[in-house]
Scaffold this active site. Structure first.
Site, PDB file in Angstrom:
ATOM      1  N   ASN A 203       0.820  -1.202   0.000  1.00  0.00           N
ATOM      2  CA  ASN A 203       0.000   0.000   0.000  1.00  0.00           C
ATOM      3  C   ASN A 203       0.854   1.251   0.000  1.00  0.00           C
ATOM      4  OD1 ASN A 203      -1.899   1.973   0.338  1.00  0.00           O
ATOM      5  ND2 ASN A 203      -3.029   0.924   1.929  1.00  0.00           N
ATOM      6  N   ASP A 204       1.504   1.528   1.110  1.00  0.00           N
ATOM      7  CA  ASP A 204       2.252   2.782   1.208  1.00  0.00           C
ATOM      8  C   ASP A 204       3.391   2.865   0.199  1.00  0.00           C
ATOM      9  OD1 ASP A 204       0.637   3.695   3.248  1.00  0.00           O
ATOM     10  OD2 ASP A 204       1.805   2.646   4.761  1.00  0.00           O
ATOM     11  N   VAL A 205       3.974   1.716  -0.162  1.00  0.00           N
ATOM     12  CA  VAL A 205       5.121   1.751  -1.070  1.00  0.00           C
ATOM     13  C   VAL A 205       4.712   2.041  -2.513  1.00  0.00           C
ATOM     14  CG1 VAL A 205       6.527   0.234   0.346  1.00  0.00           C
ATOM     15  CG2 VAL A 205       5.118  -0.748  -1.455  1.00  0.00           C
TER      16      VAL A 205
END
Lengths: 112, 464
Positions: free
Chosen positions: B390-392
């Site tokens: 997700n964040d990456v």
């Protein structure tokens, strides 16, 4: 101040070891690819298990009827060994996979 | 004679640690490096058992020592062999805690033996070993619990002040003990021990579960320092060099890990977003809504694509779906699709963890793309399959300066023709921020557990 100076003077060798080891540790690690962070952490973790030598000395110098020290030392040797053996075995398991991963491409290219 | 052989053995041990660590930082030599350090350790331990003769006497209680070593070996080796690759971070944390406990126990015994003939510096190193060792022990246990999901993040207002206060108390008690010239009471010593134990818990408790790898690396470095303290106490060079080496290497590794996440160590420790994540300080207003894609369609587009890039993340690690992921990749490759894996440096549960997981599933090393080469390939990619990351892949890191993850290098998946995101739900990642990517026109969501979804995909692709 005087205490500090005399301490430095009488422990000069140890100070040299400490300072050089700090730089050595930084130098050895600083260019490691992020792929290896996990195994490296685990390997370093196993190395500080050398503390087990301290626990062996504690037990070895205790007299046979000093049960408190013997019990503490016994536990210390056990947990120290867990740190050493577990650390090295787990690191080896991780790195074993990297190796098999590296050998694979030659096989798969042959298939193609 | 024996003493000089012992000294040489310790020298061999120290050198092997240095060479081992050096080799561990090169992928090709890493495994041998680990064996080199292990051999050095074996030599140092054996030499201590046989040749260490304090005051001209052989070590007492050898039977007890050896049986303890055997017990420890059995426990350590079984645990290390049985642990699943996905549970690796908590295992490392556990072993680290054991080392910390060992250091703390040694210090407790040694302080009991301290008579007036010991110098202040010896008392100081005993106390430091005890404090650092017990902080490392309890901290590692909390980190272990968090990674297992048994302990939740706890943070209360003013926690950092409380922590600071506890630390200050420890320092004050330490000063009292050192200046007392060996006349301190047992009570004050045990209160110092108790405070250290508590501090370890308080120190790790508020830090977000996803930041545990950084914390473990830091605690690893702590245990190294505790080892060095004991090494100073016994004037034992192999403990001293080994401890300091791990202390400094661990500290650098901690900083490198933080850098890979584009965060400062301070930021991780204070937990500015790891723990308060639910607040979602910065929520992107949802532009439109996200689309869903059916399993059949997903299998179809991948089966007929020319190039598919798979982005594995935390969700894949949690679902333990690395094997079935490789199965899908192989299947697509047999259908003539180019399949590669784009690995973000912090994908998985620890930096480099994803590489280990995929290597375990026999994914060829050459199919793994690092961040930069992956970003070059996205432009020519038909389908990107994101598995629980997700964040990456959050574009806010590139274009939203107010985002907490702004500046973190990401995988620019948006450049591909189609992005399929597999997630269990729309919930944000651990940074607690919305991901604009999910609302982009070329993004489709594929909800479900990574393992189940991949199984279905494998079956569907087979039928194509």
């Amino acid at each position: 101040m005087e205490i500090l100076l005399s301490f430095i003077h009488s422990n000069l060798e140890i100070l040299y070891i400490v300072i050089l080891s700090v730089f050595l540790g930084i130098e050895v690690i600083s260019r490691v690819p992020s792929v290896l962070h996990t195994p490296l952490m685990s390997g370093a973790n196993a190395i500080h298990g050398v503390i087990i030598i301290g626990s062996i000395i504690v037990m070895g110098e205790a007299s046979a009827d000093n049960f408190v020290v013997l019990a503490l030392g016994f536990v210390a040797v056990i947990v120290g060994t867990i740190n050493v053996v577990g650390g090295f075995v787990v690191t080896d398991r991780m790195l074993e996979m990297f190796k098999s991963g590296k050998e694979k491409p030659s096989k798969s290219t042959k298939v193609k | 004679m024996e003493a000089s052989i012992l000294a040489i053995c310790y020298l061999i041990g120290s050198v092997s640690f240095i060479i081992g660590l050096k080799m561990l930082s090169h992928p090709a030599k890493a495994r041998r490096g680990n064996l080199v350090s292990a051999a050095g350790m074996g030599i140092a331990i054996l030499a201590t058992l046989l040749l260490y003769h304090p005051g001209g006497e052989a070590l007492h209680n050898l039977i007890w020592i050896i049986s303890a070593i055997i017990i420890g070996t059995i426990i350590g080796a079984t645990a290390a062999r049985r642990v699943k690759m996905t549970a690796m971070p908590e295992m490392v944390s556990m072993f680290n805690g054991m080392g910390g406990l060992c250091a703390a126990l040694i210090s407790i015994v040694e302080l009991g033996r301290v008579a007036n003939d010991h110098s202040d510096m010896h008392v100081l190193s005993i106390l430091a070993g005890m404090v650092i060792g017990s902080v490392s022990f309890t901290g590692s246990m909390i980190a272990y619990g968090k990674l297992q999901g048994k302990i939740k993040d706890h943070a209360f207002k003013g926690q950092h002040l409380v922590n600071l206060f506890v630390l200050l108390l420890i320092v004050i008690i330490g000063a009292i003990i050192i200046t007392s010239n060996g006349t301190f009471s047992a009570l004050i010593f045990y209160s110092m021990l108790g405070l250290s134990v508590v501090y370890g818990i308080l120190f790790v408790l508020p830090i977000g579960g996803a930041d545990m790898p950084v914390v473990i690396s830091l605690l690893n470095s702590f245990t190294g320092i505790a080892t060095a303290c004991a090494g100073f106490l016994y004037n034992n060079q192999v403990m001293l060099t080994g401890g300091i080496l791990v202390g400094s290497a661990g500290a650098i590794l901690t900083i490198l890990m933080c850098k890979a996440m584009n965060r400062s160590l301070m930021n991780v420790l204070i937990g500015s977003f790891g723990s308060t994540g639910t607040g979602a300080v910065h929520s992107v207003t949802q532009q439109g809504s996200s689309k869903e894609i059916s399993l059949g369609d997903a299998a179809m587009v991948m089966g007929y694509a020319q190039k598919v890039l798979i982005v594995p993340g935390y969700g894949l690690a949690v679902a333990q779906a690395q094997h079935v992921c490789n199965e899908l990749g192989k299947l697509l490759q047999n259908n003539g699709v180019v399949v590669k894996y784009a690995i973000h440096p912090v994908a998985g549960r620890m930096p480099g963890h994803m590489n280990v997981l995929l290597a375990e599933a026999d994914v060829p090393y050459d199919d793994l793309l690092e961040l930069e080469s992956a970003n070059e390939e996205f432009g020519s990619t038909d389908v990107v399959l994101i598995l629980g990351a997700n964040d990456v892949v959050n574009p806010a890191a590139l274009d939203d300066p107010s985002s907490p993850i702004y500046g973190m290098p990401i995988l620019e998946v948006g450049k591909a023709k189609l992005v399929i995101v597999n997630k269990r739900s729309m919930r944000p990642g651990y940074a607690g921020i919305e991901n604009e990517l999910f609302f982009k026109p070329n993004t489709s969501m594929l909800f479900g557990d990574a393992k189940t979804v991949l199984h279905e995909l494998v079956n569907l692709v087979k039928e194509l």
